[in-house]
Scaffold this motif. Structure first.
Motif, short mmCIF file in Angstrom:
data_model
loop_
_atom_site.label_atom_id
_atom_site.label_comp_id
_atom_site.label_asym_id
_atom_site.label_seq_id
_atom_site.Cartn_x
_atom_site.Cartn_y
_atom_site.Cartn_z
N THR A 1 60.76 86.29 57.76
CA THR A 1 62.00 85.77 58.34
C THR A 1 62.14 86.24 59.79
O THR A 1 62.54 85.47 60.66
CB THR A 1 63.23 86.26 57.54
N LEU A 2 61.81 87.50 60.01
CA LEU A 2 61.88 88.06 61.36
C LEU A 2 61.03 87.25 62.32
O LEU A 2 61.45 86.92 63.43
CB LEU A 2 61.41 89.52 61.29
N LEU A 3 59.82 86.91 61.88
CA LEU A 3 58.90 86.19 62.76
C LEU A 3 59.31 84.73 62.93
O LEU A 3 58.70 84.02 63.72
CB LEU A 3 57.48 86.25 62.20
N ASN A 4 60.30 84.28 62.18
CA ASN A 4 60.75 82.90 62.34
C ASN A 4 61.88 82.76 63.34
O ASN A 4 62.33 81.66 63.61
CB ASN A 4 61.24 82.36 60.99
N THR A 5 62.33 83.91 63.84
CA THR A 5 63.45 83.85 64.77
C THR A 5 63.07 83.03 65.99
O THR A 5 62.04 83.26 66.61
CB THR A 5 63.82 85.28 65.22
N GLU A 6 63.93 82.08 66.29
CA GLU A 6 63.67 81.20 67.44
C GLU A 6 63.71 82.01 68.73
O GLU A 6 64.60 82.83 68.93
CB GLU A 6 64.73 80.10 67.47
N GLY A 7 62.71 81.78 69.58
CA GLY A 7 62.73 82.40 70.90
C GLY A 7 62.18 83.81 70.92
O GLY A 7 62.26 84.50 71.95
N ALA B 1 56.71 79.09 52.50
CA ALA B 1 57.88 78.59 51.79
C ALA B 1 59.04 78.38 52.75
O ALA B 1 59.82 77.44 52.60
CB ALA B 1 58.27 79.58 50.70
N LEU B 2 59.17 79.25 53.76
CA LEU B 2 60.25 79.09 54.75
C LEU B 2 60.13 77.76 55.46
O LEU B 2 61.12 77.12 55.80
CB LEU B 2 60.17 80.22 55.79
N GLN B 3 58.88 77.35 55.67
CA GLN B 3 58.65 76.10 56.40
C GLN B 3 59.25 74.91 55.66
O GLN B 3 59.67 73.94 56.27
CB GLN B 3 57.14 75.90 56.56
N SER B 4 59.28 75.00 54.31
CA SER B 4 59.72 73.84 53.54
C SER B 4 61.24 73.80 53.37
O SER B 4 61.76 72.87 52.78
CB SER B 4 59.04 73.85 52.17
N ILE B 5 61.95 74.82 53.89
CA ILE B 5 63.42 74.77 53.79
C ILE B 5 63.96 73.88 54.90
O ILE B 5 63.69 74.12 56.07
CB ILE B 5 64.02 76.19 53.91
#
Lengths: 336, 337
Positions: B113-119, B220-224
Motif C-alpha cells: 500500500t505504501l508503494l502505491n502512494t501517488e507521487g 490484488a491492489l491493482q484490481s481494486i
C-alpha cells in the motif's frame, strides 16, 4: 483496450514496476512532509532488504581470507580471487567445480524431464476422461503431496539401499536382491542408494505426483473446443492428444519443468542423506559444507562467492517466470 | 446393423479402457517408487528396524514386530533422546508457522500500500529492490543468515555494536544467538520456551517472507477499482477508514490463499532450522521435519523414523483439511461479494 491487453502480457516484474494502483485521484501531489516521512520509511525497508545481500556481495568481492572483524556493506575492492578459488577447488576433496555443477544440473534437469514425460498422459486422462476409478486414483496421487520430503526419505533409503552390485570371492558379479554371493558377502561395487541414480529416483517419487497434479490443473483450463473439432474431423483420442493437446500444453510443460528446477536445484534433504562420495556431491551440499560450524577452515569470502554462484540460476529462472509463479500460487491451483 | 452394433460395442469397450492406458506409465512408476515405499514405511513403523537390518530388510531373521511401541515411545517421550517431547515440538511447530504468517502478511500488505502512494519518489527503485528476497533460493538465504548470526564474526552482532556505539557503548557485542538457552521473554508460549534462536530465525524468515506477500498484495491492489476510493472520499472517509473498509476486505480473497501457502511453507521449513540452529539449543527450535531427519540420518533408528513420518503425515493431513476449508470459505466469500 489495446493498452490493457499489452499491459497484461508483459512480464510481471515489469508490470510490478510500472503498476499504478494508487488510490489517490491523479493530479493531486503529495505534500512534502508526507513525502519525506514515506521516503524515510521506504529507505529503512530498503536498508533491511539490502543488508544481507550487500553483506554477502561485499564479502564475495573481498580478497581477505580472514573472517570479517568489522561490518562492511560496500565493497572496498572488487577482487575475483574468491570466485576463482571456488571455481578451481570448491572443497577440500579432489572434486572439480564442473563435476559439482554437472551433478546439480543432471539431477535437477533429469528429474524434471522424466517426471514431466511420464506425468503428462496421466494428467490428460484425469482432465478429460470420465471413468470409474477417477476420484480414487486422484486422491491416491494427492496423498504423497501431503508428505514433506523428509517423510518419504526413510523407506526410500531402506529400499534403494538393498539394490547393490557386489563382486564375490570367485570374481563373479551379482546384483542384490536378485542374486547373492554364495558366502553371503562380497565386495561392494555399486550401491543404488549411494548414487545420483538413487537420489534421482527418490526425487522423482515426489516430483511425479506433483507434476501430474499441476499439469491436470492446467489442462482443465484449456478449452475443449479444439479437441471436439478434431474429433468431428475424425481424429481419434491418441491423435488429438499428440497433435493438439501436447503442442497446446507446451508452455505449461516448460513452466512446470522450471518450477521443478527451482526446487530440485536446492534439493538437500535427500542428497545429504543418501550420498557419501564427494564426487557425487551437488552445489547445494557444497554450500552447506561451507557454512557455520562445519566450515572452520573455509574463508568467508569463498563461502560468499559460492552462495552467489548457487543463487544465480534460480534467480534467473524466477525472474523469467515471475508471472506464472505468483499467478499460480494465488489462484490456488499449485500446491507448494 | 448387427455388425455395426458389435463394432460400436468393441469401440466403446476400447474407449473405456483408454483412460487406464493413459494412466498406466505414471502409475506403474509411482507404484514402485512412491506408493510401495509409503506402504513399506507403515510396515516398518511397527518394527525395531535399525542399521543392522539394512542389508536384508524385512527378511532379517532378528527383525521384530513390536506393535505400536514406536508410536507410544514418541508420544510419551520415552525415546532415549535428550530434551525430546513430541507435544512441545508440535506446539512450537504450529506457533512457528502461525507467528511467521501473522507477521509476513500485514507487513507485505502495508508495504504494498505504501508503494502505491501517488507521487512517491523513487517508486521503481524501491519495487525493484524489495523483490530481491523472493528471487534468492531459500537454501542460500538460510546459509547466509547462518553466518550473519555468527557469534564472533557475524554481521548482526557487528551491526548491533555499531548501533551501541551511537549510544555511547563502544563494547563489541557477542550475543550467542543459537546457543543461549534462556528465553528472552519468559513464559511467552506456554509449554514451549522460545529461545533467542527462535527470534533469530524469525528475523531471517521475515526478510524472506514479507516481499512475497507484498508482490501478491500489489497484484490484488491493482484490481481494486479507483471509483470506490473516490466515492469514499466524497462521502468524507479518511485515509485510514478507506484502508480498513475498502482495501482490507477487497485484498482478503487474494491474501488468504497466499497466507495458507506461507503457512505450509513455514510449517515444513527444513533448511532454516537445520542450517541455522540444527534444532537447538536443547531442541527448542526443532520442527517435526528436522527431528524426523535427525532420527533417520544421525540416530539411524529407521523403525522410529518411519513411525514419526506416519505421524507427520497425519498432522499434514489435518493441516491440509483445515487450510483447504479456509481457502474454500474465502472463495465463496469472493463469489458472493
Amino acid at each position: 483496450m489495446a493498452t490493457m491487453t499489452s499491459e497484461k502480457n508483459k512480464n510481471p516484474i515489469v508490470r510490478f514496476l510500472n503498476m499504478n494502483t494508487s488510490r489517490q485521484t491523479s493530479g493531486r501531489s503529495l505534500p512534502l512532509w508526507r513525502q519525506i516521512l514515506l521516503q524515510v520509511i521506504c529507505l529503512a525497508v530498503l536498508a533491511s532488504v539490502m543488508f544481507p545481500i550487500m553483506y554477502i556481495v561485499t564479502l564475495s568481492f573481498s580478497s581477505k581470507t580472514t573472517r570479517p572483524s568489522q561490518l562492511e556493506l560496500i565493497p572496498k575492492e572488487i577482487s575475483f580471487v574468491a570466485y576463482q578459488q571456488v571455481l578451481d577447488k570448491p572443497t577440500g576433496n579432489p572434486v572439480t567445480f564442473n563435476q559439482l555443477l554437472k551433478n546439480s544440473f543432471v539431477l535437477s534437469m533429469g528429474v524434471g524431464i522424466v517426471a514431466l514425460m511420464v506425468a503428462v498422459s496421466a494428467a490428460y486422462a484425469f482432465s478429460r476422461f470420465k471413468f470409474k476409478l477417477r476420484e480414487v486414483l486422484m486422491v491416491l496421487v494427492f496423498i504423497p503431496l501431503l508428505m514433506p520430503a523428509v517423510g518419504l526419505s526413510t523407506p526410500l533409503y531402506l529400499l534403494l539401499n538393498q539394490v547393490q552390485v557386489k563382486q564375490c570371492a570367485d570374481k563373479s558379479i551379482v546384483i542384490q536382491p536378485i542374486a547373492k554371493c554364495e558366502d553371503g558377502k562380497g565386495k561392494l561395487q555399486f550401491n543404488l542408494r549411494d548414487s545420483l541414480w538413487g537420489v534421482g529416483i527418490a526425487m522423482t517419487a515426489t516430483a511425479l505426483p506433483f507434476a501430474v497434479w499441476n499439469l491436470k490443473g492446467y489442462l482443465d483450463t484449456i478449452p475443449k473446443e479444439l479437441e471436439e473439432a478434431a474429433a468431428i474431423d475424425g481424429a481419434n483420442v491418441n491423435q488429438t492428444f499428440w497433435q493438439i493437446v501436447i503442442p497446446l500444453a507446451m508452455p505449461q510443460l516448460a513452466v512446470t519443468f522450471f518450477l521443478g528446477f527451482i526446487g530440485h536445484w536446492q534439493e538437500f534433504v535427500l542428497t545429504w542423506l543418501f550420498l557419501s562420495q564427494p564426487e557425487d556431491y551437488t552445489l547445494a551440499m557444497t554450500l552447506y559444507n561451507m557454512t557455520g560450524q562445519y566450515a572452520n577452515s573455509v574463508p568467508w569470502n569463498r563461502f560468499a562467492a559460492m552462495a552467489v554462484i548457487v543463487a544465480l540460476p534460480v534467480a534467473v529462472v524466477y525472474i523469467a517466470l515471475q508471472r506464472q509463479i505468483v499467478g499460480g500460487l494465488t489462484t490456488g491451483s499449485v500446491k507448494g | 446393423m448387427a455388425i455395426s452394433k458389435s463394432t460400436q460395442k468393441a469401440r466403446k469397450k476400447r474407449q473405456s479402457n483408454l483412460p487406464y492406458l493413459y494412466l498406466l506409465p505414471a502409475f506403474l512408476i509411482m507404484g514402485v517408487i512412491t506408493f510401495y515405499p509409503l506402504i513399506y514405511q507403515v510396515i516398518i513403523s511397527f518394527t525395531n528396524f535399525e542399521s543392522k537390518h539394512l542389508l536384508l530388510g524385512l527378511r532379517s531373521p532378528e527383525l521384530e514386530f513390536i506393535g505400536f511401541k514406536n508410536y507410544i515411545d514418541i508420544f510419551t517421550a520415552a525415546l532415549p533422546v535428550e530434551n525430546f517431547n513430541f507435544f512441545r515440538v508440535l506446539t512450537f511447530n504450529f506457533w512457528w508457522a502461525i507467528s511467521n504468517v501473522f507477521l509476513h502478511v500485514p507487513a507485505g500488505v502495508l508495504i504494498a500500500t505504501l508503494l502505491n502512494t501517488e507521487g512517491l519518489w523513487l517508486k521503481k527503485i524501491y519495487r525493484a529492490a524489495y523483490i530481491l528476497p523472493v528471487v534468492v533460493p531459500p537454501l542460500v538465504v538460510a546459509t547466509v543468515w547462518t553466518n550473519i548470526f555468527d557469534e564472533r564474526y557475524g554481521a548482526m552482532n557487528q551491526l548491533l555494536a555499531i548501533i551501541g556505539g551511537f549510544f555511547g557503548n563502544p563494547d563489541p557485542v557477542y550475543i550467542r544467538w543459537f546457543e543461549d538457552v534462556k528465553p528472552p521473554i519468559p513464559g511467552f508460549l506456554p509449554g514451549a520456551p522460545l529461545t533467542l534462536a527462535y527470534y533469530a530465525m524469525m528475523i531471517a524468515n521475515f526478510w524472506l517472507g514479507w516481499p512475497f506477500m507484498s508482490v501478491v498484495a500489489t497484484g490484488a491492489l491493482q484490481s481494486i477499482p479507483k471509483d470506490l476510493y473516490e466515492a469514499a472520499s466524497i462521502d468524507g472517509a479518511t485515509g485510514s477508514q478507506q484502508f480498513w473498509n475498502i482495501t482490507v476486505p477487497l485484498l482478503r480473497p487474494a491474501m488468504i490463499p497466499a497466507a495458507v501457502y506461507g503457512f505450509t511453507l513455514s510449517f515444513n521449513l527444513f533448511n532454516f532450522v537445520f542450517f541455522m540452529t540444527g534444532g537447538g539449543p536443547a531442541r527448542s527450535t526443532e520442527l517435526l521435519v528436522t527431528f524426523a531427519y535427525n532420527l533417520v540420518r544421525n540416530l539411524r533408528w529407521y523403525g522410529v523414523a518411519a513411525a514419526f513420518a506416519v505421524i507427520i503425515f497425519i498432522v499434514a493431513l489435518i493441516v491440509f483439511l483445515i487450510t483447504n476449508r479456509i481457502t474454500r470459505a474465502t472463495q465463496n466469500y469472493q463469489e458472493a461479494g
